[in-house]
Design a protein around this motif. Sequence first.
Motif, PDB file in Angstrom:
ATOM      1  N   SER A 186       0.833  -1.202   0.000  1.00 19.57           N
ATOM      2  CA  SER A 186       0.000   0.000   0.000  1.00 19.57           C
ATOM      3  C   SER A 186       0.872   1.259   0.000  1.00 19.57           C
ATOM      4  CB  SER A 186      -0.910   0.015   1.218  1.00 19.57           C
ATOM      5  OG  SER A 186      -0.148   0.181   2.404  1.00 19.57           O
ATOM      6  N   GLN A 187       0.293   2.344  -0.491  1.00 17.53           N
ATOM      7  CA  GLN A 187       1.037   3.608  -0.489  1.00 17.53           C
ATOM      8  C   GLN A 187       1.376   4.067   0.933  1.00 17.53           C
ATOM      9  OE1 GLN A 187      -0.517   6.700  -3.110  1.00 17.53           O
ATOM     10  NE2 GLN A 187      -1.620   5.144  -4.291  1.00 17.53           N
ATOM     11  N   PRO A 188       0.441   3.996   1.884  1.00 12.33           N
ATOM     12  CA  PRO A 188       0.790   4.400   3.257  1.00 12.33           C
ATOM     13  C   PRO A 188       1.949   3.587   3.830  1.00 12.33           C
ATOM     14  CG  PRO A 188      -1.589   4.289   3.002  1.00 12.33           C
ATOM     15  CD  PRO A 188      -1.001   3.701   1.762  1.00 12.33           C
ATOM     16  N   ALA A 189       1.955   2.269   3.542  1.00 13.65           N
ATOM     17  CA  ALA A 189       3.039   1.425   4.059  1.00 13.65           C
ATOM     18  C   ALA A 189       4.371   1.831   3.461  1.00 13.65           C
ATOM     19  CB  ALA A 189       2.744  -0.050   3.756  1.00 13.65           C
ATOM     20  N   LEU A 190       4.375   2.106   2.155  1.00 12.43           N
ATOM     21  CA  LEU A 190       5.629   2.523   1.510  1.00 12.43           C
ATOM     22  C   LEU A 190       6.096   3.866   2.058  1.00 12.43           C
ATOM     23  CD1 LEU A 190       6.731   2.091  -2.121  1.00 12.43           C
ATOM     24  CD2 LEU A 190       6.812   4.375  -1.138  1.00 12.43           C
ATOM     25  N   SER A 191       5.153   4.829   2.212  1.00  7.63           N
ATOM     26  CA  SER A 191       5.517   6.152   2.725  1.00  7.63           C
ATOM     27  C   SER A 191       6.084   6.057   4.132  1.00  7.63           C
ATOM     28  CB  SER A 191       4.290   7.069   2.711  1.00  7.63           C
ATOM     29  OG  SER A 191       3.833   7.278   1.392  1.00  7.63           O
TER      30      SER A 191
END
Length: 297
Positions: A28-33
Motif C-alpha cells: 500500500s502507499q501508506p506502508a511505503l511512505s
Amino acid sequence: MRARQLEVFTAVMRAGTVTEAARMLNISQPALSQVLRHTEDELGFALFDREKGRLKPTPEALELYPEAERLFGELEGLRRMTADLRQGRAGLVRIGCSTPPAMSLLPRVMAAFRTRHPDIALRCNVAPVQSLRTMLREGDTALALALTDRMPEDIEVEVLGRTGFCCLLPKGHSLAAREAIALGDLGEEFVISYRSATRPFDELDKAARRLGHRFEPRLEIDTSISAVGFVQAGLGIAVVDSLLPWEQFDGIEIRPLDGAPALPLSLLTLRGKSLSRAEDLMREQIRALLPEGLSSP
C-alpha cells in the motif's frame, strides 16, 4: 539501510512516484511512505523533496542511488539463488544470449552440457545486447554471448572469435547471379540492416566509407533475425551477420559480403563476480564448441 528500506528507496528512485513504487512492490502507499519516512529519520537527512505529487531526489539520494542499485541487484540475485536451492536443484546456470549465437552456438552447447551434467538446471534468456548488460548486473544471468566487444568497465569481455557479414536476397534477385556482393553494389538497393549506434552498423559504415561509399539502411532493425520476413516478402536486401544459420530459411538466397568487416563474438561476465562451479563448467563448454566459420580472436 536495511534490506526493506533499500528495496523501497530503489523502487521510488525508479518509479518517481509513491503510487507507482507501491504498485511495483505490491504494497500500500501508506506502508511505503512509512518505510520511506523511517529511512530518512534513521539516515538523518531527506532522500526526496515532495513537489506536486512527485518525489524529487535530493543530492544525497542521487549520490546513494548507484550503490543502492548494485546492492539491490545482488539482493535479488541472492533471493533467486535461495529459491533455486530450496527447490533442490544441484546447480543452476543462467545464460543470456543475443539472437545470432542463440541460434548457432547455444543449442549445441546446451545439448553437450546437458549430456555431461544432467542434474544441473539451465535457464536461457535471448535478448538484445543492451538488455544483456542489465541482466548481468542484476544477477539474471551469469554468462552472456553477444556480437560485440564494447562493454562498460564492469563487464568483462572475452572475445571467442570473429565472424563477418553476408547478404540475404529475395529469390530471383538480379544480384543473386554474383558469387559475392560488394558494399558498392548496394547503392541503389533497398537495404535492410542494423540501426545506427550499434556495433554491426558502425563496422559496416566504416568499411563503406573506406571504399568511398555510404552505408545507409532504408529499413533499420534491432536483431538480424527480423530481416528474414522482409527479404522473403521481396522488400529488399538484408546485410546481416554471417553467424546465424541463414540456410534454414526458405525464400532467400545468401551471398557473402565482399570485403566485410569482422564482428567479434564475445563471452560476457560481470567483472569481479566469481562464477559458480556449474557456471564455470558452462563457460568451458562454450569455449570448446565454437561454431564453424569463426576466425581467431
